[in-house]
Design an enzyme around this catalytic site. Sequence first.
Site, PDB file in Angstrom:
ATOM      1  N   CYS A  65       0.892  -1.164  -0.004  1.00 21.18           N
ATOM      2  CA  CYS A  65      -0.133  -0.165  -0.008  1.00 21.18           C
ATOM      3  C   CYS A  65       0.921   1.210  -0.043  1.00 21.18           C
ATOM      4  O   CYS A  65       1.903   1.185  -0.401  1.00 21.18           O
ATOM      5  CB  CYS A  65      -0.947   0.034   1.194  1.00 21.18           C
ATOM      6  SG  CYS A  65      -0.039   0.251   2.864  1.00 21.18           S
ATOM      7  N   ARG A  66       0.372   2.171   0.613  1.00 26.93           N
ATOM      8  CA  ARG A  66       1.084   3.647   0.351  1.00 26.93           C
ATOM      9  C   ARG A  66       2.413   3.485   1.657  1.00 26.93           C
ATOM     10  O   ARG A  66       3.550   3.884   1.144  1.00 26.93           O
ATOM     11  CB  ARG A  66       0.148   4.842   0.777  1.00 26.93           C
ATOM     12  CG  ARG A  66       0.844   6.106   0.811  1.00 26.93           C
ATOM     13  CD  ARG A  66      -0.205   7.329   1.013  1.00 26.93           C
ATOM     14  NE  ARG A  66       0.800   8.336   1.575  1.00 26.93           N
ATOM     15  CZ  ARG A  66       1.067   8.700   2.695  1.00 26.93           C
ATOM     16  NH1 ARG A  66       0.726   7.868   3.565  1.00 26.93           N
ATOM     17  NH2 ARG A  66       1.722   9.828   2.924  1.00 26.93           N
TER      18      ARG A  66
END
Length: 102
Positions: A65-66
């Site tokens: 993810c980020r």
Amino acid sequence: MQQITVEQLKARMEAGEKLHVLDVREDIERADFNIGGTHIPLGRIQSMMIDDIEDLKDEEVIIYCRSGNRSQQACLMLEHMGFKNTVNVAGGMLNWEQKFGR
């Protein structure tokens, strides 16, 4: 759940390993920058909408993810759904961009 660094992941990708990579970010984040893999936002996993990856329950699934937080949540949720080998990308795409750029 295991952890993998962005350096380890990049090395495995460059070595041509057949990897099962899962991006759990939102559409707009993925459109901005991604390293490939199957795209299933965390909300779909929370809703148990995982038909696209159901056959990977016994395989290693590397999740990003980020920043590494949502992917860690996804790992835990998938483990509860029977996935046996989830791997969180530590630091997520922020770490990837810091180390390697886009």
